[in-house]
Each structure stands twice: as C-alpha cells, then as structure tokens.
Design a protein around this motif. Structure first.
Motif, PDB file in Angstrom:
ATOM      1  N   ALA A 117     -40.392  27.925  67.899  1.00 22.52           N
ATOM      2  CA  ALA A 117     -40.612  26.728  68.724  1.00 22.52           C
ATOM      3  C   ALA A 117     -41.692  26.945  69.794  1.00 22.52           C
ATOM      4  O   ALA A 117     -42.033  26.009  70.508  1.00 22.52           O
ATOM      5  CB  ALA A 117     -39.305  26.312  69.386  1.00 22.52           C
ATOM      6  N   THR A 118     -42.227  28.155  69.887  1.00 20.23           N
ATOM      7  CA  THR A 118     -43.274  28.430  70.871  1.00 20.23           C
ATOM      8  C   THR A 118     -44.591  27.805  70.418  1.00 20.23           C
ATOM      9  O   THR A 118     -44.764  27.482  69.238  1.00 20.23           O
ATOM     10  CB  THR A 118     -43.469  29.942  71.083  1.00 20.23           C
ATOM     11  N   PRO A 119     -45.533  27.634  71.351  1.00 17.63           N
ATOM     12  CA  PRO A 119     -46.823  27.029  70.985  1.00 17.63           C
ATOM     13  C   PRO A 119     -47.608  27.881  69.982  1.00 17.63           C
ATOM     14  O   PRO A 119     -47.374  29.088  69.866  1.00 17.63           O
ATOM     15  CB  PRO A 119     -47.571  26.962  72.321  1.00 17.63           C
ATOM     16  N   PRO A 120     -48.565  27.250  69.301  1.00 19.02           N
ATOM     17  CA  PRO A 120     -49.438  28.020  68.407  1.00 19.02           C
ATOM     18  C   PRO A 120     -50.125  29.133  69.196  1.00 19.02           C
ATOM     19  O   PRO A 120     -50.442  28.973  70.374  1.00 19.02           O
ATOM     20  CB  PRO A 120     -50.464  26.983  67.929  1.00 19.02           C
ATOM     21  N   GLY A 121     -50.322  30.250  68.546  1.00 16.28           N
ATOM     22  CA  GLY A 121     -50.979  31.383  69.192  1.00 16.28           C
ATOM     23  C   GLY A 121     -50.017  32.456  69.662  1.00 16.28           C
ATOM     24  O   GLY A 121     -50.421  33.574  69.946  1.00 16.28           O
ATOM     25  N   VAL A 122     -48.710  32.112  69.759  1.00 13.27           N
ATOM     26  CA  VAL A 122     -47.720  33.114  70.141  1.00 13.27           C
ATOM     27  C   VAL A 122     -47.350  33.902  68.890  1.00 13.27           C
ATOM     28  O   VAL A 122     -47.017  33.327  67.854  1.00 13.27           O
ATOM     29  CB  VAL A 122     -46.461  32.472  70.768  1.00 13.27           C
ATOM     30  N   LEU A 158     -42.946  32.514  78.818  1.00 12.26           N
ATOM     31  CA  LEU A 158     -41.932  32.809  77.801  1.00 12.26           C
ATOM     32  C   LEU A 158     -40.541  32.342  78.219  1.00 12.26           C
ATOM     33  O   LEU A 158     -39.711  32.026  77.379  1.00 12.26           O
ATOM     34  CB  LEU A 158     -41.917  34.307  77.488  1.00 12.26           C
ATOM     35  N   GLY A 159     -40.292  32.266  79.514  1.00 12.14           N
ATOM     36  CA  GLY A 159     -39.003  31.788  80.004  1.00 12.14           C
ATOM     37  C   GLY A 159     -38.722  30.338  79.649  1.00 12.14           C
ATOM     38  O   GLY A 159     -37.570  29.901  79.693  1.00 12.14           O
ATOM     39  N   ASP A 160     -39.757  29.594  79.281  1.00  5.63           N
ATOM     40  CA  ASP A 160     -39.552  28.221  78.826  1.00  5.63           C
ATOM     41  C   ASP A 160     -38.981  28.173  77.408  1.00  5.63           C
ATOM     42  O   ASP A 160     -38.494  27.126  76.965  1.00  5.63           O
ATOM     43  CB  ASP A 160     -40.860  27.438  78.854  1.00  5.63           C
ATOM     44  N   TYR A 161     -39.055  29.290  76.692  1.00 12.19           N
ATOM     45  CA  TYR A 161     -38.637  29.335  75.283  1.00 12.19           C
ATOM     46  C   TYR A 161     -37.512  30.324  75.021  1.00 12.19           C
ATOM     47  O   TYR A 161     -36.778  30.173  74.043  1.00 12.19           O
ATOM     48  CB  TYR A 161     -39.839  29.685  74.396  1.00 12.19           C
ATOM     49  N   LEU A 162     -37.419  31.342  75.872  1.00 14.53           N
ATOM     50  CA  LEU A 162     -36.410  32.379  75.680  1.00 14.53           C
ATOM     51  C   LEU A 162     -35.520  32.470  76.914  1.00 14.53           C
ATOM     52  O   LEU A 162     -36.028  32.597  78.027  1.00 14.53           O
ATOM     53  CB  LEU A 162     -37.077  33.745  75.459  1.00 14.53           C
ATOM     54  N   PRO A 163     -34.207  32.446  76.721  1.00 12.95           N
ATOM     55  CA  PRO A 163     -33.316  32.626  77.872  1.00 12.95           C
ATOM     56  C   PRO A 163     -33.252  34.112  78.238  1.00 12.95           C
ATOM     57  O   PRO A 163     -33.605  34.976  77.433  1.00 12.95           O
ATOM     58  CB  PRO A 163     -31.966  32.145  77.333  1.00 12.95           C
ATOM     59  N   ARG A 164     -32.807  34.410  79.417  1.00 17.60           N
ATOM     60  CA  ARG A 164     -32.625  35.812  79.829  1.00 17.60           C
ATOM     61  C   ARG A 164     -31.305  36.372  79.317  1.00 17.60           C
ATOM     62  O   ARG A 164     -31.145  37.573  79.201  1.00 17.60           O
ATOM     63  CB  ARG A 164     -32.704  35.950  81.344  1.00 17.60           C
TER      64      ARG A 164
END
Length: 107
Positions: free
Chosen positions: A91-96, A24-30
């Motif tokens: 923008a996350t992959p399918p399935g999220v 998830l860190g690849d798509y959401l910043p902290r």
C-alpha cells in the motif's frame, strides 16, 4: 515461569528515493498484536547499488526489524506477520522497495 525474551522475527531493508516525501509511519505501525514491535532506522546503505543498478546513495535506506517479547516460542507468528506486512508495504507509494527475511534469533 520464564522471563520474556526478545526474539527477532523478520529483518531486512526498506528504501525509497530521497526526493520522495514519504513517512513510513503512515504505512507501518510501531506495534502489532500480539506483542510485535516494528523498528526502522535510517542507515547508511550497506551496498553501493541495488540489483537494478540504482545508486544506493539516491535512496533513503532503513534497516527494518520485527521483534517480540514473549515467553513462548514465536515461530508460528512469522507467516502471519509476513502476510500482514506484505499488505501494508504494497500500500506504500510507488518507489518504495523492501527486502525482508525471516530471522528467528534471540536478541
């Protein structure tokens, strides 16, 4: 001058299949400006099935919280934050999957 108070803005869940290689860190910043902190922790699913019948045990399930440490009232941040997160989650992959709700409470 008042002390900054931690206030929860959004809370909910994010999930994806256990066999998916997703960070998830690849798509959401902290963190997001202005001073918003995004937290996600993997949890044991608090339910057995999703609405579509998928077994929760087949998914990584994360509790998600967005909070801020601000002196002033943070209510005006929620619409902007929801729109910003929506774009990042789409923008996350399918399935999220995700379910996030407004939850303006002091912590």
């Amino acid at each position: 001058m008042t002390e900054p108070q931690a206030t929860r803005l959004l809370q909910g869940y994010i999930w994806f299949p256990k066999d998916a290689d997703i960070d998830l860190g690849d798509y959401l910043p902290r963190t997001l400006e202005p001073g918003i902190h995004l937290l996600w922790d993997e949890v044991r699913p608090p339910f057995a099935f999703f609405d579509d019948g998928t077994l929760a045990a087949t998914q990584h399930v994360f509790q998600f919280t967005a909070l801020t440490l601000r002196e002033e009232n943070p209510e005006g941040l929620t619409p902007w934050l929801a729109e910003t997160l929506q774009g990042r989650l789409e923008a996350t992959p399918p399935g999220v999957g995700w379910q996030l709700m407004e939850d303006l409470r002091e912590l």
